[in-house]
Design an enzyme around this catalytic site. Structure first.
Site, PDB file in Angstrom:
ATOM      1  N   GLY A   1      -3.550  -2.737 -10.618  1.00  0.00           N
ATOM      2  CA  GLY A   1      -4.602  -3.067 -11.568  1.00  0.00           C
ATOM      3  C   GLY A   1      -3.981  -3.669 -12.810  1.00  0.00           C
ATOM      4  O   GLY A   1      -2.976  -4.374 -12.744  1.00  0.00           O
TER       5      GLY A   1
ATOM      6  N   LYS B   1      -0.095   4.153 -18.043  1.00  0.00           N
ATOM      7  CA  LYS B   1       0.726   3.860 -19.214  1.00  0.00           C
ATOM      8  C   LYS B   1      -0.002   4.097 -20.543  1.00  0.00           C
ATOM      9  O   LYS B   1       0.484   4.780 -21.426  1.00  0.00           O
ATOM     10  CB  LYS B   1       1.233   2.419 -19.143  1.00  0.00           C
ATOM     11  CG  LYS B   1       2.211   2.185 -18.001  1.00  0.00           C
ATOM     12  CD  LYS B   1       2.582   0.712 -17.909  1.00  0.00           C
ATOM     13  CE  LYS B   1       3.362   0.400 -16.661  1.00  0.00           C
ATOM     14  NZ  LYS B   1       2.592   0.507 -15.426  1.00  0.00           N
TER      15      LYS B   1
ATOM     16  N   THR C   1      -4.989   5.467 -12.176  1.00  0.00           N
ATOM     17  CA  THR C   1      -6.085   5.067 -11.296  1.00  0.00           C
ATOM     18  C   THR C   1      -5.545   4.269 -10.119  1.00  0.00           C
ATOM     19  O   THR C   1      -4.518   3.610 -10.221  1.00  0.00           O
ATOM     20  CB  THR C   1      -7.134   4.203 -12.032  1.00  0.00           C
ATOM     21  OG1 THR C   1      -6.511   3.025 -12.552  1.00  0.00           O
ATOM     22  CG2 THR C   1      -7.823   4.982 -13.144  1.00  0.00           C
TER      23      THR C   1
ATOM     24  N   ASN D   1      -6.700   1.247  -7.662  1.00  0.00           N
ATOM     25  CA  ASN D   1      -7.625   0.128  -7.762  1.00  0.00           C
ATOM     26  C   ASN D   1      -7.869  -0.541  -6.420  1.00  0.00           C
ATOM     27  O   ASN D   1      -6.937  -0.757  -5.652  1.00  0.00           O
ATOM     28  CB  ASN D   1      -7.074  -0.902  -8.756  1.00  0.00           C
ATOM     29  CG  ASN D   1      -6.913  -0.295 -10.124  1.00  0.00           C
ATOM     30  OD1 ASN D   1      -7.865  -0.176 -10.868  1.00  0.00           O
ATOM     31  ND2 ASN D   1      -5.701   0.120 -10.455  1.00  0.00           N
TER      32      ASN D   1
ATOM     33  N   GLU E   1     -12.107   1.443 -10.310  1.00  0.00           N
ATOM     34  CA  GLU E   1     -10.869   2.138 -10.649  1.00  0.00           C
ATOM     35  C   GLU E   1     -11.066   3.626 -10.398  1.00  0.00           C
ATOM     36  O   GLU E   1     -11.868   4.271 -11.063  1.00  0.00           O
ATOM     37  CB  GLU E   1     -10.500   1.870 -12.107  1.00  0.00           C
ATOM     38  CG  GLU E   1     -10.289   0.388 -12.386  1.00  0.00           C
ATOM     39  CD  GLU E   1      -9.950   0.108 -13.839  1.00  0.00           C
ATOM     40  OE1 GLU E   1      -9.260   0.929 -14.465  1.00  0.00           O
ATOM     41  OE2 GLU E   1     -10.394  -0.939 -14.344  1.00  0.00           O
TER      42      GLU E   1
ATOM     43  N   ILE F   1      -7.962   9.849  -8.908  1.00  0.00           N
ATOM     44  CA  ILE F   1      -7.952  10.942  -7.942  1.00  0.00           C
ATOM     45  C   ILE F   1      -7.407  12.175  -8.655  1.00  0.00           C
ATOM     46  O   ILE F   1      -6.347  12.124  -9.277  1.00  0.00           O
ATOM     47  CB  ILE F   1      -7.095  10.582  -6.707  1.00  0.00           C
ATOM     48  CG1 ILE F   1      -7.648   9.307  -6.047  1.00  0.00           C
ATOM     49  CG2 ILE F   1      -7.075  11.751  -5.722  1.00  0.00           C
ATOM     50  CD1 ILE F   1      -6.769   8.738  -4.956  1.00  0.00           C
TER      51      ILE F   1
ATOM     52  N   HIS G   1      -5.583  14.706  -8.433  1.00  0.00           N
ATOM     53  CA  HIS G   1      -4.459  15.289  -7.724  1.00  0.00           C
ATOM     54  C   HIS G   1      -3.191  14.632  -8.266  1.00  0.00           C
ATOM     55  O   HIS G   1      -3.202  13.444  -8.580  1.00  0.00           O
ATOM     56  CB  HIS G   1      -4.586  15.033  -6.215  1.00  0.00           C
ATOM     57  CG  HIS G   1      -3.412  15.491  -5.421  1.00  0.00           C
ATOM     58  ND1 HIS G   1      -3.197  16.814  -5.127  1.00  0.00           N
ATOM     59  CD2 HIS G   1      -2.374  14.803  -4.866  1.00  0.00           C
ATOM     60  CE1 HIS G   1      -2.081  16.926  -4.421  1.00  0.00           C
ATOM     61  NE2 HIS G   1      -1.566  15.720  -4.247  1.00  0.00           N
TER      62      HIS G   1
END
Length: 149
Positions: free
Chosen positions: A17, A23, A29, A31, A81, A84, A86
């Site tokens: 992405g 950052k 995310t 993408n 986007e 998750i 985890h």
């Protein structure tokens, strides 16, 4: 209005992405490529959705997803986007991501500062966690859609 499009299933290869999630925001995310985004119903509302996701047929995790142009960043292309919920050891670009969007949290918003945006995203993640505890969302986690292909 978003509810009429749910649940929404999508799958595709994870692509790079804008590089802001990890950052700049501290919220990584995954993408989807444009061809997956283009399959969304044209009049499906943009905003923040929640649901379930897995990578390469692995364990199914909670996810929170931004669908739209991200007004804070003034994107010109619509994106999907997925955050998750985890901790992954490594990046998984090129992996197969499957998601099912089961609920809608809020419309896209613009924010006056990066801190305000981060606070909103953290609130979205908390709301996702709460909503996915509800029994009516649990059965999606075990859906055959997530079985390895």
């Amino acid at each position: 209005m978003a509810e009429k499009y749910l649940p929404h299933y999508a799958e595709g290869e994870v692509v790079k992405g804008f590089g802001r999630g990890s950052k700049e925001l501290g919220i990584p995310t995954a993408n989807f490529p444009e061809n997956v985004v283009e399959k969304l119903p044209a009049d499906m509302p943009t905003g923040v959705y929640y649901g379930w996701a897995n990578v390469d047929g692995g364990e199914v995790h909670k996810m929170c997803m931004s669908v739209g142009w991200n007004p804070y960043y003034k994107n010109t292309k619509k994106t999907m986007e997925t955050h998750i919920m985890h901790k992954f050891q490594d990046d998984f670009y090129g992996s197969r991501l499957k998601i099912v969007m089961v609920g809608y949290i809020r419309p896209m918003s613009t924010f006056v500062s990066l801190d305000e945006l981060i606070t909103a995203i953290k609130n979205d993640i908390s709301e996702t966690d709460r909503k996915l505890q509800e029994p009516e969302t649990q059965h999606y986690k075990d859906n055959n859609f997530f079985a390895s292909s």
